[in-house]
Design a protein around this motif. Sequence first.
Motif: not given
Length: 184
Positions: A159-178, A180-184
Amino acid sequence: MAIRLLLVAHGATSGTRAMIFGDRTNLVAPADVSDRPERMASLGCGPEPACAATVGAWGDDFEMLPALRGLDAGCWSGRSLDEVAAADPEGLQAWLTDATAAPHGGESLAALVQRVGDYCDGRRWEPGRHVLVVTPLVARAMAVHALGVPPAAIFRLDLAPLSAIGLSQQTSGWRLQHLGRLSR
């Protein structure tokens, strides 16, 4: 409304470039930290100076989250990867190939994944999008936790500086959504 976490790797530091364990250096190009993520329920950061400087560029209303601190690198803290390779090549090799190894006397990568995952699982998040500026290794650890894969998977993520990982919480745990680069 869903619960979402956007884990952003802090901006580049001289320690990032030199691969310093337990990097406590400041941002080398604060001007690079410009685009503030939109639609935030909260803004938080790990305790490292680069995390605070990155989030501080987006506003002064943020929470310092000590539980999201970087890896405790024990006696390797403040030393570069090259220095450790010269002084402790066997220890470094063990650490780079075994997520449970802690030859430096600090925290193993598996322990980091567990600590970060426990914090994010146990915190009561309000609905909405929470932006967390952390070290790249902490963001990688949370991605490994979210995917439910063995801690050794951390070796397969960068993961490069200012990159991002987007997650969402579900009843079964976390899901990876994104990833890569920081998105607004």
